[in-house]
Structure formats: structure tokens, C-alpha cells
Motif scaffolding. Structure first.
Motif, PDB file in Angstrom:
ATOM      1  N   ASP A  98      -2.606  -3.353   9.882  1.00  0.00           N
ATOM      2  CA  ASP A  98      -3.352  -2.708  10.857  1.00  0.00           C
ATOM      3  C   ASP A  98      -4.369  -3.720  11.597  1.00  0.00           C
ATOM      4  O   ASP A  98      -4.428  -4.029  12.874  1.00  0.00           O
ATOM      5  N   PHE A 109      -0.289   2.393   8.748  1.00  0.00           N
ATOM      6  CA  PHE A 109      -0.398   2.696   7.229  1.00  0.00           C
ATOM      7  C   PHE A 109      -1.063   1.740   6.399  1.00  0.00           C
ATOM      8  O   PHE A 109      -1.429   1.826   5.317  1.00  0.00           O
ATOM      9  N   PHE A 113      -5.162   4.232   5.170  1.00  0.00           N
ATOM     10  CA  PHE A 113      -4.537   5.463   6.046  1.00  0.00           C
ATOM     11  C   PHE A 113      -5.142   6.589   5.318  1.00  0.00           C
ATOM     12  O   PHE A 113      -5.059   6.842   4.014  1.00  0.00           O
ATOM     13  N   THR A 181      -7.383   2.049  12.072  1.00  0.00           N
ATOM     14  CA  THR A 181      -6.721   3.169  11.802  1.00  0.00           C
ATOM     15  C   THR A 181      -8.022   4.149  11.363  1.00  0.00           C
ATOM     16  O   THR A 181      -7.985   5.219  11.653  1.00  0.00           O
ATOM     17  N   SER A 239     -10.151   6.939   1.405  1.00  0.00           N
ATOM     18  CA  SER A 239      -8.747   6.459   1.015  1.00  0.00           C
ATOM     19  C   SER A 239      -9.081   5.850  -0.545  1.00  0.00           C
ATOM     20  O   SER A 239     -10.252   5.305  -0.836  1.00  0.00           O
ATOM     21  N   TRP A 314      -1.990  12.995   9.956  1.00  0.00           N
ATOM     22  CA  TRP A 314      -0.698  12.518   9.214  1.00  0.00           C
ATOM     23  C   TRP A 314       0.329  13.119  10.143  1.00  0.00           C
ATOM     24  O   TRP A 314       1.392  12.430  10.535  1.00  0.00           O
TER      25      TRP A 314
END
Length: 348
Positions: A98, A109, A113, A181, A239, A314
Motif C-alpha cells: 500500500d 490488502f 486492511f 488504506t 487490525s 471489505w
């Protein structure tokens, strides 16, 4: 360590340096192969996330090959690393997909993510047992000039801030340094993602340009100095582990003899292993014994709204390409298995 100015001067970029040009790739002499590898990490963090493995490689290579390690933005800005590696201006990279703007449909991803992982061990299992390795290889085989080599886990993603966060409302208007992201997702809750060179983050918090950081766990906050300029650490995370990878210029990789390729892979695995225990132990120890930041928590029932929003995110990402849909489906299947397995895999 060579500075960027010294690098540009000694590689004879000359006046073209003003336009951002870099020199030809490292010379591969008959007696020794020399690679330049740039990591996403600054000097203090790199001492843990990559330097031990590079030192090991150089020692075992016994004069056949040397990897010269450069830190965040030292030769090339992180966001330009993929293209620089593609052109052979650097030989290898350690980063998430990313941050280096890798032109693949799996790049989203890389990094954090939202809620794809709960623990760091989830990452190698997803790549080695659930098919992500093959999907990443497939995606990068379609990109000219770059070889994807390996993925591993880093730390979870938490907020380190100047003011306390105890509810979702406290996130509104918060100017935060984070990954692309992750920032895209957190903006749904009013967070304002800010992009800066890694080395400027600490000063930006001190001057008020940033309200906080959502780039790491508490281990990195202490290691790189961010715990010295922030006051609060939010125990909720979006995450459980950052997904980072190693990449190489494809031509440089293909030139290596097989035993040096094997050595590089072993050293990557050594790096992955080191981070597993360094982060896992550090995250717990510093929460309990760290004195620099006060812990805060958003109640579970309120944080559940963030996780629910992540699952919507997602599904949106899954619509971007068939391959992205395959990755999202693997995340869903994996997390369903972990939930059904129960303790110690999942606790709720």
C-alpha cells in the motif's frame, strides 16, 4: 550510513538530481554482488524489523554479496519506491504494498486492511495455508520488473494521540498520520488522514500539525520516540497485524545464483520470526509497565460499529476486481474458522 545527498553525488546524478533522477543500479562486480535495499522503517525501528537479518545475510554470504541497507525515504520517498525498484534504481524493498503504491489489485490488502487479522500469527497462516501467497505471486507476475518474495506480520494498528479517545466521537476531526488504506477506512469516522515523510512525524505532533498517529502498536511508539510526544494510547485497534513484504528488482533477482536466493529467503524468514516475538512481547509488556502513555478504551459495544463498518468496506473492495474478491473471501473464511475454533484462536 550514506546520506541522500552523498548518494546522489557519488552516483553522478549531477544536475538531474533536481528532477528526482537517481543513478544506475549498484554495480555487480565479478568479485562481489552489491544490492541497495530500502526499508519503509526509520533507523531506530529498522534495528529490529530488518537490520539483524541483513547483517546475518552479509555475514553468511562471506564476500560473495553485500546488501547495503537504507532507511525510510533515504534514497527514494517511500511512495515512489515501487517505481524506483522497477527501474533498478534500488535493488530491493521492504514495505507494505500500500505505502509504495504497488500497481496491483492486492496492494490495498498490504499494510493494515481493517480487521482482516486479530493476531500476528494470522498473517503467515493466511499466506502459507489459505492461499494468499499464490495470489500475491500471481498478481506480481503481471507487473513487469518486480519480483514479490515474501510477506510477514508486524504489529497491530493503534492510535497514539495528544488527547484521550474514549468514544467514536473523539475521532472526529483528528489529524492522524497513517497508511493509505487505513486512512481511507478511518475517514468514515471523521479521522483526517495526513501524509508526511516518516522522519517528520514526531515534529509534526509537537507542532500540532498532527493530533496523533495510527501507524503502529505501542512497541513502535516507544522504539521510535512517538511515545515521547503523545500522551494516550487507545487499546482498540483496527487490525491485529500489519502485512509487509519483501520485493526485488526482477532482473537483479534472476541474476543471483540459487544459493544466494536461498540464503536471502532464509534471512527473510529469520526477520519474520524475530518480529513475531519482538512485537508480541513488547505490546503486552509496554501496556503493563510503560510509563509514557495513559491507556484509554472505547467500549466494546461502540467499537463493534467500527468492525461492522469494516465488513462493509471489505465488500466494497471485493467489487474492485475478481482477485480482490478472492482475497476478501479468504479473509471471511479464515475468520469464520478462527471464530468457530474458539479459544485460544478467538475469544469472542
Amino acid at each position: 550510513m550514506t546520506t541522500r545527498r552523498d548518494f546522489l553525488r557519488t552516483t553522478a546524478v549531477g544536475a538531474a538530481a533536481g528532477a528526482g533522477a537517481l543513478a544506475a543500479p549498484a554495480v555487480h562486480g565479478q568479485s562481489k554482488i552489491v544490492w541497495r535495499l530500502q526499508t519503509y522503517a526509520g533507523p531506530a525501528l529498522a534495528q529490529h524489523v530488518i537490520k539483524p537479518s541483513i547483517d546475518m545475510f552479509n555475514k553468511i554470504a562471506n564476500g560473495e554479496m553485500e546488501i547495503q541497507l537504507y532507511y525510510a525515504d533515504q534514497l527514494v520517498p517511500t511512495g515512489e519506491l515501487f517505481r524506483a525498484m522497477q527501474r533498478g534504481l534500488v535493488d530491493a524493498v521492504q514495505s507494505d504494498d500500500d505505502s509504495i503504491a504497488a500497481p496491483t489489485d492486492v496492494s490495498v490488502f498490504g499494510g493494515y486492511f481493517p480487521f482482516a487479522t486479530r493476531y500476528s500469527l494470522d498473517v503467515p497462516v493466511l499466506f502459507e495455508q489459505y492461499g494468499l501467497k499464490e495470489i500475491w505471486e500471481e498478481a506480481y507476475d503481471e507487473v513487469e520488473g518486480v519480483k514479490w518474495l515474501s510477506a510477514g506480520a508486524w504489529d497491530p494498528c493503534h492510535f497514539a494521540t495528544k488527547k484521550p479517545i474514549r468514544s467514536l466521537k473523539d475521532l472526529e476531526g483528528l489529524r492522524v498520520f497513517t497508511f493509505p488504506t487505513a486512512g481511507r477506512f478511518l475517514s468514515r469516522f471523521g479521522v483526517v488522514p495526513v501524509t508526511l515523510p516518516w522522519e517528520d512525524v514526531e515534529v509534526a505532533v509537537q507542532t500540532g500539525e498532527l493530533d496523533g498517529i495510527a501507524w503502529s502498536g505501542i512497541t513502535e511508539d516507544y522504539t521510535v520516540g512517538w511515545a515521547d510526544v503523545t500522551d494516550y494510547f487507545l487499546t482498540n485497534n483496527i487490525s491485529g497485524a500489519w502485512i509487509g513484504s519483501y520485493f526485488a528488482n526482477e532482473e537483479r533477482w534472476n541474476e543471483l545464483p540459487e544459493h544466494l536466493k536461498a540464503l536471502f529467503r532464509v534471512c527473510m524468514d529469520s526477520s519474520h520470526y524475530y518480529r513475531q516475538h519482538w512485537y508480541w512481547g513488547g505490546e503486552a509488556k509496554l501496556r503493563v509497565h510503560g510509563k509514557k502513555m495513559q491507556l484509554t478504551t472505547i467500549p466494546d459495544e461502540e467499537w463493534a460499529k467500527v468492525e461492522a463498518e469494516a465488513h462493509k468496506f471489505w465488500d466494497e473492495i471485493a467489487q474492485t476486481s475478481p482477485r480482490a474478491a478472492r482475497v476478501v473471501q479468504i479473509f471471511k473464511e479464515y475468520n469464520e474458522v478462527m471464530a468457530k475454533a474458539g479459544r485460544p484462536y478467538r475469544y469472542d
